[in-house]
Design an enzyme around this catalytic site. Structure first.
Site, PDB file in Angstrom:
ATOM      1  N   GLY A   1      28.529  42.196  43.309  1.00  0.00           N
ATOM      2  CA  GLY A   1      28.014  40.876  42.679  1.00  0.00           C
ATOM      3  C   GLY A   1      27.486  39.956  43.759  1.00  0.00           C
ATOM      4  O   GLY A   1      26.847  40.500  44.703  1.00  0.00           O
ATOM      5  N   SER A   2      27.599  38.718  43.725  1.00  0.00           N
ATOM      6  CA  SER A   2      27.047  37.776  44.328  1.00  0.00           C
ATOM      7  C   SER A   2      27.560  37.750  45.996  1.00  0.00           C
ATOM      8  O   SER A   2      28.706  38.222  46.093  1.00  0.00           O
ATOM      9  CB  SER A   2      27.296  36.486  43.937  1.00  0.00           C
TER      10      SER A   2
ATOM     11  N   GLY B   1      31.436  38.245  47.486  1.00  0.00           N
ATOM     12  CA  GLY B   1      31.839  38.979  48.511  1.00  0.00           C
ATOM     13  C   GLY B   1      32.839  38.109  49.713  1.00  0.00           C
ATOM     14  O   GLY B   1      33.475  38.668  50.312  1.00  0.00           O
TER      15      GLY B   1
ATOM     16  N   GLU C   1      28.886  45.467  47.689  1.00  0.00           N
ATOM     17  CA  GLU C   1      27.485  45.491  47.164  1.00  0.00           C
ATOM     18  C   GLU C   1      27.057  44.181  46.600  1.00  0.00           C
ATOM     19  O   GLU C   1      27.326  43.765  45.511  1.00  0.00           O
ATOM     20  CB  GLU C   1      27.131  46.534  46.034  1.00  0.00           C
TER      21      GLU C   1
ATOM     22  N   CYS D   1      19.618  43.339  41.760  1.00  0.00           N
ATOM     23  CA  CYS D   1      20.029  43.099  43.016  1.00  0.00           C
ATOM     24  C   CYS D   1      18.890  43.560  43.976  1.00  0.00           C
ATOM     25  O   CYS D   1      18.550  42.923  44.906  1.00  0.00           O
ATOM     26  CB  CYS D   1      21.234  43.859  43.628  1.00  0.00           C
TER      27      CYS D   1
HETATM   28  P1  NAD Z   1      29.123  37.657  40.296  1.00  0.00           P
HETATM   29  O1  NAD Z   1      29.608  37.427  42.000  1.00  0.00           O
HETATM   30  O2  NAD Z   1      29.229  36.232  39.568  1.00  0.00           O
HETATM   31  O3  NAD Z   1      30.474  38.381  39.554  1.00  0.00           O
HETATM   32  C1  NAD Z   1      30.460  39.607  39.991  1.00  0.00           C
HETATM   33  C2  NAD Z   1      31.796  40.240  39.615  1.00  0.00           C
HETATM   34  O4  NAD Z   1      32.879  39.699  40.585  1.00  0.00           O
HETATM   35  C3  NAD Z   1      32.452  39.922  38.168  1.00  0.00           C
HETATM   36  O5  NAD Z   1      33.144  40.901  37.612  1.00  0.00           O
HETATM   37  C4  NAD Z   1      33.349  38.697  38.532  1.00  0.00           C
HETATM   38  O6  NAD Z   1      34.310  38.376  37.406  1.00  0.00           O
HETATM   39  C5  NAD Z   1      33.996  38.929  39.924  1.00  0.00           C
HETATM   40  N1  NAD Z   1      34.532  38.051  40.689  1.00  0.00           N
HETATM   41  C6  NAD Z   1      33.884  36.878  41.139  1.00  0.00           C
HETATM   42  N2  NAD Z   1      34.529  36.317  42.033  1.00  0.00           N
HETATM   43  C7  NAD Z   1      35.658  36.963  42.436  1.00  0.00           C
HETATM   44  C8  NAD Z   1      36.699  36.843  43.212  1.00  0.00           C
HETATM   45  N3  NAD Z   1      36.634  35.724  44.111  1.00  0.00           N
HETATM   46  N4  NAD Z   1      37.561  37.842  43.453  1.00  0.00           N
HETATM   47  C9  NAD Z   1      37.445  38.743  42.478  1.00  0.00           C
HETATM   48  N5  NAD Z   1      36.476  39.007  41.646  1.00  0.00           N
HETATM   49  C10 NAD Z   1      35.722  38.048  41.532  1.00  0.00           C
HETATM   50  O7  NAD Z   1      27.917  38.252  39.985  1.00  0.00           O
HETATM   51  P2  NAD Z   1      27.113  38.436  38.731  1.00  0.00           P
HETATM   52  O8  NAD Z   1      26.362  37.038  38.440  1.00  0.00           O
HETATM   53  O9  NAD Z   1      27.900  39.118  37.787  1.00  0.00           O
HETATM   54  O10 NAD Z   1      26.006  39.457  39.347  1.00  0.00           O
HETATM   55  C11 NAD Z   1      24.790  39.065  39.860  1.00  0.00           C
HETATM   56  C12 NAD Z   1      24.861  39.289  41.633  1.00  0.00           C
HETATM   57  O11 NAD Z   1      25.217  40.476  41.855  1.00  0.00           O
HETATM   58  C13 NAD Z   1      23.614  39.008  42.209  1.00  0.00           C
HETATM   59  O12 NAD Z   1      23.856  38.410  43.488  1.00  0.00           O
HETATM   60  C14 NAD Z   1      23.049  40.346  42.412  1.00  0.00           C
HETATM   61  O13 NAD Z   1      22.269  40.691  43.771  1.00  0.00           O
HETATM   62  C15 NAD Z   1      24.407  41.169  42.781  1.00  0.00           C
HETATM   63  N6  NAD Z   1      24.510  42.652  42.676  1.00  0.00           N
HETATM   64  C16 NAD Z   1      24.417  43.392  43.750  1.00  0.00           C
HETATM   65  C17 NAD Z   1      24.325  44.892  43.783  1.00  0.00           C
HETATM   66  C18 NAD Z   1      24.318  45.689  44.703  1.00  0.00           C
HETATM   67  O14 NAD Z   1      24.241  46.817  44.544  1.00  0.00           O
HETATM   68  N7  NAD Z   1      24.177  45.290  45.937  1.00  0.00           N
HETATM   69  C19 NAD Z   1      24.128  45.496  42.335  1.00  0.00           C
HETATM   70  C20 NAD Z   1      24.294  44.296  41.008  1.00  0.00           C
HETATM   71  C21 NAD Z   1      24.359  43.052  41.492  1.00  0.00           C
END
Ligand code: NAD
Length: 509
Positions: free
Chosen positions: A241-242, A246, A263, A297
Site C-alpha cells: 500500500g502507500s 508502511g 511493498e 505502483c
Molecule cells: P493504502 O495504504 O491506502 O491501503 C493499503 C492497505 O493497507 C489497505 O488494505 C488498508 O486497509 C491497509 N491499511 C492502511 N493503513 C493501515 C494501518 N495503519 N495498519 C494496517 N493496515 C492499514 O493503499 P491503497 O490506496 O489501497 O493503494 C495504493 C498504494 O499502494 C500506492 O501508494 C501504491 O504505490 C501502493 N502499492 C504498492 C505496491 C508495491 O508492490 N510496491 C503494489 C500495489 C500498490
C-alpha cells in the site's frame, strides 16, 4: 476521445452477483462494509466487516492449522497451490470481470492480473520442490555444517486496491508452499474479489486435503489490519500500500520483533537518451504512464529526456495523449478506465494546481470525462506536464495518471535526477548506447529494486523478485528467492567425529 456508454450500476451489480455465483460465492447483504464500483462510482452491496472477535478466531485457527501444515512435506503443500491454479484458469473470465467491476481495470489488464495469479501458482508449485538450503564447509574435522529452511508461522497479508488479487496470490501461493498459513486483510475498496479468491482457495484446500484454515479472510478497513499488525501470532506482516501505511505498520511490527515485508509507493522514472528508438519508447511510455489510469505502483511518473530530443518526444506523446480512449473499462476500445474514487481525482487536481503554481505547464490531457453520465465516478484524461525541475510535488507519488517531463544534458545529471526522490521502486532507460545502459544498471546507476532497459517501468513478470528501496519499503515478493522472507533459516552443526573440537581453535577442559 470517450468510448461508448457506461453500464448502469444495476447491470454491474447483476454481473458481480453472477460472477460470484459462478465461482460459488453467495453475497450476504445488509452489512456496513460497502462494496462499490468505480465504473459508476456507486454502491453495489453492503457486506459485513470482521469484528475483533472474528480476528481473534481467525488467528487462533490459522495458528492451529500451521502446526499441521508446517510438517506437511513441501511438495504435498504444492498440491493445494496446483489446484488453486487450475481453479483460477477455470474462472479466469469470472475473476477478471470482478476485477473490472471493483477496481475499474480495462478487460485486458484485468485478464492479465488473473494470469499473473496463475503464473505465480505455477512458479510456487515448482518452488515446493526447490526450497534449498546449503551445505557449508566446516572448519572442523568430522563435522557437517548446513542451513535448513523452516516455515515461519502465520503470515498476515494486507493488500492495496489497485492489484486486488495478484498481490494476494504472490504472497499466498509462496507462503503456502513454504509451510505458512495466511490471514488476508484485503483493501476495503475491493472485498468482492477477495471473497472470490478466498472461496477458490478454500475449495482447493478441501479437494487436496489441506487443513481448512490454511487461509482465512478478514474483510474490513485499517482497524482490522491494525489487529493483525499488533498480534504476536502473526510472524510476518506482508503489507502492500502507500508509504503512509508502511510508516505506520513498520514500527509497530518491529516493536514486537515481528517481521515485515513492505511493498509501498513508487515514483518511477524513465530516462530517454538521445540514441533512443522513439518508435519503441513512445508506446512503452504511454502504457507505463497512462495504463491502469496511472494506478500502478510501477506507473511511470517522471520522464527524464535528453534536451536535444525533448521537444520532439513531447510532441509525439502529446499527440498520443490527445487520442487515448477514456471510458467504460468493459468497452474493448477503452484504454483508460476510471480512477478508484472522486477523492483520487481531487488529489490529482490538487497536484496539478500545485505543479502549475511551481511553474509546470500542462501539455496535454487533464480534463475530467463522463462527469454528467456518472457524477460519482472519476474518469479523467491522463495528463502530460512539462516541468523545469524536480519540485516537491514531482517528488511525491500522486496515484493518478500524471506524467512529469524534465530535460537533462548529461547522463550523470539524468541519473542524479532519477535517484533524487524518496521512493525507489521501478526505473528504466531508453537507449541504444550499451555503455549508457550498463551505467544505468550498475551500482552507480538506478537506485531502484527494478531497473529496465528499453522497456517501461510497469508490467513486471512474476519470475523476478518484485519490490523497491527507500520509501518503497525494501520488501521483495514473487519470484527469484523472495520465498526466503516466508521462512526461517536454521544453521545446523553435526559432529560425527566422536571428539569435541571447538571452533576458532578454542581449548576448554
Ligand atoms: P493504502 O495504504 O491506502 O491501503 C493499503 C492497505 O493497507 C489497505 O488494505 C488498508 O486497509 C491497509 N491499511 C492502511 N493503513 C493501515 C494501518 N495503519 N495498519 C494496517 N493496515 C492499514 O493503499 P491503497 O490506496 O489501497 O493503494 C495504493 C498504494 O499502494 C500506492 O501508494 C501504491 O504505490 C501502493 N502499492 C504498492 C505496491 C508495491 O508492490 N510496491 C503494489 C500495489 C500498490
Amino acid at each position: 476521445m470517450t468510448s461508448t456508454a457506461l453500464p448502469t450500476t444495476d447491470d454491474l451489480r447483476a454481473l458481480a452477483r453472477a460472477r460470484l455465483r459462478a465461482i460459488g460465492v453467495r453475497v450476504t447483504e445488509g452489512g456496513d462494509l460497502p462494496a462499490r464500483t468505480p465504473v459508476t462510482g456507486e454502491h453495489l452491496f453492503g457486506l459485513t466487516a470482521a469484528t475483533g472477535d472474528d480476528v481473534e478466531e481467525a488467528l487462533a485457527a490459522a495458528r492451529t492449522a500451521f502446526l499441521t501444515w508446517r510438517t506437511t512435506p513441501a511438495p504435498r503443500r504444492g498440491d493445494v497451490v496446483r489446484r488453486l491454479g487450475e481453479l483460477l484458469r477455470e474462472h479466469k473470465g469470472d475473476l477478471a470481470d470482478l476485477v473490472t467491476v471493483e477496481a475499474g481495470k480495462i478487460r485486458s489488464e484485468a485478464l492479465g492480473e488473473v494470469q499473473e495469479m496463475i503464473d505465480i501458482c505455477d512458479f510456487a508449485v515448482g518452488l515446493s520442490r526447490q526450497l534449498y538450503g546449503r551445505t557449508i564447509a566446516s572448519e572442523r574435522p568430522g563435522h557437517r555444517l548446513a542451513e535448513t529452511w523452516h516455515p515461519l508461522g502465520v503470515v498476515g497479508v494486507v493488500s492495496a486496491f489497485n492489484f486486488p488479487v495478484a498481490v494476494w496470490s504472490w504472497n499466498t501461493a509462496v507462503a503456502l508452499v513454504c509451510g505458512d498459513t495466511v490471514v488476508w486483510k484485503p483493501s476495503e475498496l475491493t472485498p468482492l474479489t477477495a471473497l472470490a479468491c478466498h472461496h477458490l482457495l478454500a475449495r482447493a484446500a478441501e479437494e487436496t486435503g489441506a487443513p481448512r484454515d490454511v487461509h482465512r479472510l478478514l474483510l474490513g478497513d485499517r482497524a482490522v489490519g491494525e489487529l493483525l499488525v499488533d498480534d504476536p501470532r502473526v510472524a510476518l506482516v506482508s503489507a502492500t500500500g502507500s508509504t503512509r501505511m508502511g510508516r505506520a505498520v513498520g514500527p509497530r511490527v518491529a516493536a514486537r520483533f515481528g517481521r515485515t515485508l513492505l511493498e509501498l509507493g513508487g515514483n518511477n522514472a524513465a530516462i530517454v537518451a538521445p540514441s533512443a528508438d522513439l518508435d519503441l519508447a513512445v508506446p512503452s511510455i504511454v502504457f507505463a504512464a497512462a495504463g491502469t489510469a496511472g494506478q500502478r505502483c510501477t506507473t511511470l511518473r517522471r520522464l527524464i529526456v535528453h534536451r536535444d530530443i525533448a521537444d520532439a518526444l513531447v510532441d509525439r506523446l502529446a499527440a498520443v495523449y490527445g487520442r487515448l480512449p477514456v471510458g467504460s473499462p468493459f468497452d474493448d476500445t477503452t484504454l483508460v478506465g476510471p480512477l478508484i474514487s472522486t477523492a483520487a481525482l481531487d488529489t490529482m487536481h490538487d497536484a496539478l494546481d500545485r505543479v502549475r503554481a511551481q511553474g509546470g505547464k500542462v501539455l496535454a490531457g487533464g480534463n475530467r470525462r463522463l462527469a454528467e453520465a456518472a457524477p460519482a465516478a472519476a474518469y479523467t484524461e491522463p495528463v502530460l506536464v512539462r516541468v523545469d525541475g524536480q519540485t516537491d510535488v514531482v517528488r511525491e507519488e500522486t496515484f493518478a495518471p500524471i506524467l512529469y517531463v524534465l530535460a537533462y544534458d548529461t547522463l550523470d545529471e539524468a541519473i542524479a535526477l532519477h535517484n533524487d526522490v524518496p521512493q525507489g521502486l521501478s526505473s528504466s532507460i531508453f537507449t541504444r548506447d550499451q555503455r549508457e545502459a550498463e551505467i544505468f544498471l550498475s551500482a552507480a546507476g538506478s537506485d531502484c529494486g527494478i531497473a529496465n532497459v528499453n522497456i517501461g517501468t510497469s508490467g513486471a513478470e512474476i519470475g523476478g523478485a518484485f519490490g523497491g528501496e527507500k520509501d518503497t519499503g525494501g520488501g521483495r515478493e514473487s519470484g527469484s528467492d523472495a520465498w526466503k522472507a516466508y521462512m526461517r533459516a536454521a544453521t545446523n552443526t553435526v559432529n560425527y567425529s566422536g571428539a569435541l573440537t571447538l571452533a576458532q581453535g578454542v581449548s576448554f577442559l
